[in-house]
Write an enzyme that holds these catalytic residues in place. Structure first.
Site, PDB file in Angstrom:
ATOM      1  N   HIS A 227     -17.982 166.452  22.187  1.00 28.54           N
ATOM      2  CA  HIS A 227     -16.946 166.472  21.145  1.00 28.54           C
ATOM      3  C   HIS A 227     -17.388 165.754  19.883  1.00 28.54           C
ATOM      4  CE1 HIS A 227     -15.107 162.340  21.688  1.00 28.54           C
ATOM      5  NE2 HIS A 227     -15.482 162.488  22.943  1.00 28.54           N
ATOM      6  N   ASP A 247     -19.289 157.460  21.553  1.00 21.62           N
ATOM      7  CA  ASP A 247     -18.212 158.403  21.881  1.00 21.62           C
ATOM      8  C   ASP A 247     -17.828 159.209  20.647  1.00 21.62           C
ATOM      9  OD1 ASP A 247     -16.121 159.736  23.048  1.00 21.62           O
ATOM     10  OD2 ASP A 247     -14.790 158.007  23.162  1.00 21.62           O
ATOM     11  N   GLU A 281     -11.003 166.453  20.780  1.00 18.23           N
ATOM     12  CA  GLU A 281     -11.021 166.101  22.209  1.00 18.23           C
ATOM     13  C   GLU A 281     -10.121 164.916  22.488  1.00 18.23           C
ATOM     14  OE1 GLU A 281     -12.508 163.771  25.767  1.00 18.23           O
ATOM     15  OE2 GLU A 281     -12.313 163.188  23.680  1.00 18.23           O
ATOM     16  N   GLU A 282     -10.148 163.958  21.562  1.00 19.89           N
ATOM     17  CA  GLU A 282      -9.477 162.674  21.803  1.00 19.89           C
ATOM     18  C   GLU A 282      -7.957 162.780  21.835  1.00 19.89           C
ATOM     19  OE1 GLU A 282     -11.141 160.238  22.743  1.00 19.89           O
ATOM     20  OE2 GLU A 282     -13.077 160.111  21.721  1.00 19.89           O
ATOM     21  N   ASP A 309     -20.571 163.790  27.006  1.00 16.44           N
ATOM     22  CA  ASP A 309     -19.642 162.912  26.287  1.00 16.44           C
ATOM     23  C   ASP A 309     -19.993 161.482  26.692  1.00 16.44           C
ATOM     24  OD1 ASP A 309     -17.558 161.582  25.087  1.00 16.44           O
ATOM     25  OD2 ASP A 309     -15.963 162.587  26.208  1.00 16.44           O
ATOM     26  N   HIS A 386     -13.609 153.796  21.115  1.00 21.92           N
ATOM     27  CA  HIS A 386     -12.296 153.821  20.462  1.00 21.92           C
ATOM     28  C   HIS A 386     -12.035 152.535  19.676  1.00 21.92           C
ATOM     29  CE1 HIS A 386     -10.884 156.973  23.676  1.00 21.92           C
ATOM     30  NE2 HIS A 386     -12.002 157.296  23.054  1.00 21.92           N
TER      31      HIS A 386
HETATM   32  C1  IPO Z   1     -14.459 158.885  28.932  1.00 20.25           C
HETATM   33  C2  IPO Z   1     -14.400 157.541  29.110  1.00 20.25           C
HETATM   34  C3  IPO Z   1     -14.845 156.991  30.279  1.00 20.25           C
HETATM   35  C4  IPO Z   1     -15.322 157.811  31.253  1.00 20.25           C
HETATM   36  I1  IPO Z   1     -15.985 156.993  33.042  1.00 20.25           I
HETATM   37  C5  IPO Z   1     -15.374 159.174  31.075  1.00 20.25           C
HETATM   38  C6  IPO Z   1     -14.928 159.714  29.898  1.00 20.25           C
HETATM   39  C7  IPO Z   1     -13.872 159.550  27.761  1.00 20.25           C
HETATM   40  C8  IPO Z   1     -14.318 159.265  26.401  1.00 20.25           C
HETATM   41  N1  IPO Z   1     -15.560 159.825  26.054  1.00 20.25           N
HETATM   42  C9  IPO Z   1     -13.283 159.765  25.488  1.00 20.25           C
HETATM   43  O1  IPO Z   1     -12.915 159.134  24.589  1.00 20.25           O
HETATM   44  N2  IPO Z   1     -12.733 160.968  25.704  1.00 20.25           N
HETATM   45  O2  IPO Z   1     -11.576 161.228  25.089  1.00 20.25           O
HETATM   46 ZN    ZN Z   2     -15.410 160.998  24.350  1.00 13.98          ZN
END
Ligand code: IPO
Ligand code: ZN
Length: 418
Positions: A227, A247, A281-282, A309, A386
């Site tokens: 994403h 991320d 995605e978020e 991801d 985040h």
């Molecule tokens: C994410 C976080 C921890 C794990 I373990 C697997 C996936 C999601 C992260 N990449 C995200 O912000 N997705 O919305």
């Molecule tokens: Zn993510």
């Protein structure tokens, strides 16, 4: 190599807080249905006791060849968007993760999605003889050797330099255009390769899709995605700083390097290969959901999906963690064999992240085999995601970890496409 942590079944990862905070402006007045895991559902009920799950399904989650069978419980609820920031905060505070929900346009589509994940999990997967053969060593080995950490580092650096990549901001649009331009540059001079931007009617950030036309079975697609969007827990506005280096600039950078070596080799795949950078995605896997739904509507065949991801924060003791829930056990086994064939020095383990933890769920919930190789085990992924601190510096200013995933992606693309 298959393993799970005893507390894993209570987890329902991701998606989050912020996303939902933003919903107040974006989806005001619209019916909002979400599907979510049981632990997040219980937190929601603690805050809004009148909420009822209109659909509740037990989803068997695969834990690998030798593991015990576990169940996740997934609910469908109608929510008032004003409740969602408080729910996200509670998930962060009490469950130490992000929300784990999928946004749906209607109750019908929410119900279909949760029934589908359950039905799929109940079906023993046909591991068709010959389906997951590994025999492209001559092509794959030089491509794997050609992967360069420094180019991955550059892509992470340039994507994380964008102020944010949120799905509603002008910067989020810039991110889409930046990725489209970088991929188009890699495709220059190849008439069999095209780049398009997939328009989402409800927000300005477009998903990016690069297509390498297959020579023999062009209607069958091998999809590799990550994403493009980033987010901050606690809320986003136009100029918020959300670097999202891990991320998921890292996943996009791993994919971009896989794409570079694939195209540089001049190889023409038998099946069509597609690289996707998903928008939004978020905020409930919205970009990938729209694309996967479009593929279903058009009757497109998808041989397999790989989701990258978060690939660059090495928090675990192993190199690559294959997530076994809401993914294809047969394809995961193939991915593990790809790693032992092409990356024999690396260690591979498994874990689980819960309902809707990334875009692979958009595909697997629609019946397409998907896998999710990830940077760490559930308890040791980047703690900076985040936040304004999700920077390359906080992943050690290296891209050696992300390079492992680029190599795995190349092997996946070539072996599955040929
Ligand atoms: C994410 C976080 C921890 C794990 I373990 C697997 C996936 C999601 C992260 N990449 C995200 O912000 N997705 O919305
Ligand atoms: Zn993510």
């Amino acid at each position: 190599m298959f393993r799970r942590l005893p507390t894993a079944w209570t987890r329902f990862a991701l998606a989050g807080g912020v996303a939902l905070a933003a919903s107040a402006t974006c989806w005001a007045g619209q019916p909002l249905w979400i599907s979510l895991g049981d632990d997040a559902y219980r937190l929601l009920r603690a805050q809004q006791p009148q909420v009822v799950s209109v659909t509740e399904v037990a989803v068997p989650v695969s834990v690998g060849r030798f593991g015990a069978r576990m169940h996740d419980r997934v609910h469908v609820v109608r929510v008032d968007e004003d409740w969602l920031p408080a729910l996200s905060d509670a998930v962060h505070r009490d469950l130490h993760r992000c929300g784990g929900f999928v946004v749906h346009d209607s109750l019908g589509s929410a119900r279909e999605a949760v029934q589908r994940v359950r039905d799929l999990a109940l079906q023993p997967e046909a591991v068709a003889g010959g389906k997951y053969v590994i025999n492209q060593q001559t092509l794959v080995q030089p491509m794997v050797a050609a992967v360069q950490d420094s180019l991955i580092l550059q892509t992470i650096d340039s994507l994380s330099a964008i102020q944010n990549r949120y799905y509603t901001t002008t910067h989020g649009v810039t991110a889409s255009n930046t990725i489209a331009a970088q991929w188009a540059a890699l495709a220059a001079g190849r008439s069999d390769v095209s780049v398009s931007q997939f328009t989402h009617p409800s927000w300005p950030q477009k998903s990016v899709i690069l297509t390498i036309q297959g020579t023999e079975k062009p209607k069958q697609h091998v999809v590799l995605g990550g994403h493009m969007d980033s987010i901050l827990s606690g809320g986003m506005s136009e100029n918020s700083r959300a670097p999202g280096a891990d991320d998921d600039a890292s996943g996009i950078a791993s994919l971009t390097e896989a794409l570079r070596v694939l195209l540089a080799s001049g190889m023409r795949p038998k099946r069509t290969i597609q690289f996707m950078a998903y928008a939004a995605e978020e905020v409930g896997l919205r970009g990938s959901s729209a694309i996967a739904a479009d593929y279903v509507a058009k009757g497109r065949k998808v041989a397999g999906v790989l989701q990258l991801d978060m690939t660059n924060y090495k928090g675990g003791t192993k190199d690559i963690y294959l997530y076994t829930d809401y993914t294809s056990a047969a394809q995961n086994d193939f991915v593990a064999r790809l790693a032992s064939t092409y990356l024999p020095d690396l260690t591979v383990a498994t874990d689980r992240c819960g309902y809707a933890c990334s875009d692979h769920a958009s595909w697997s919930s629609r019946g397409f085999p998907a896998s999710f190789p990830f940077e760490a085990d559930f308890n040791h992924h980047s703690p900076f995601i985040h936040t304004v601190n999700d920077t390359l510096a906080n992943s050690g200013n290296q891209a050696a970890h992300a390079a492992k995933f680029a190599k795995l992606a190349v092997a996946f693309a070539v072996e599955l496409a040929n």
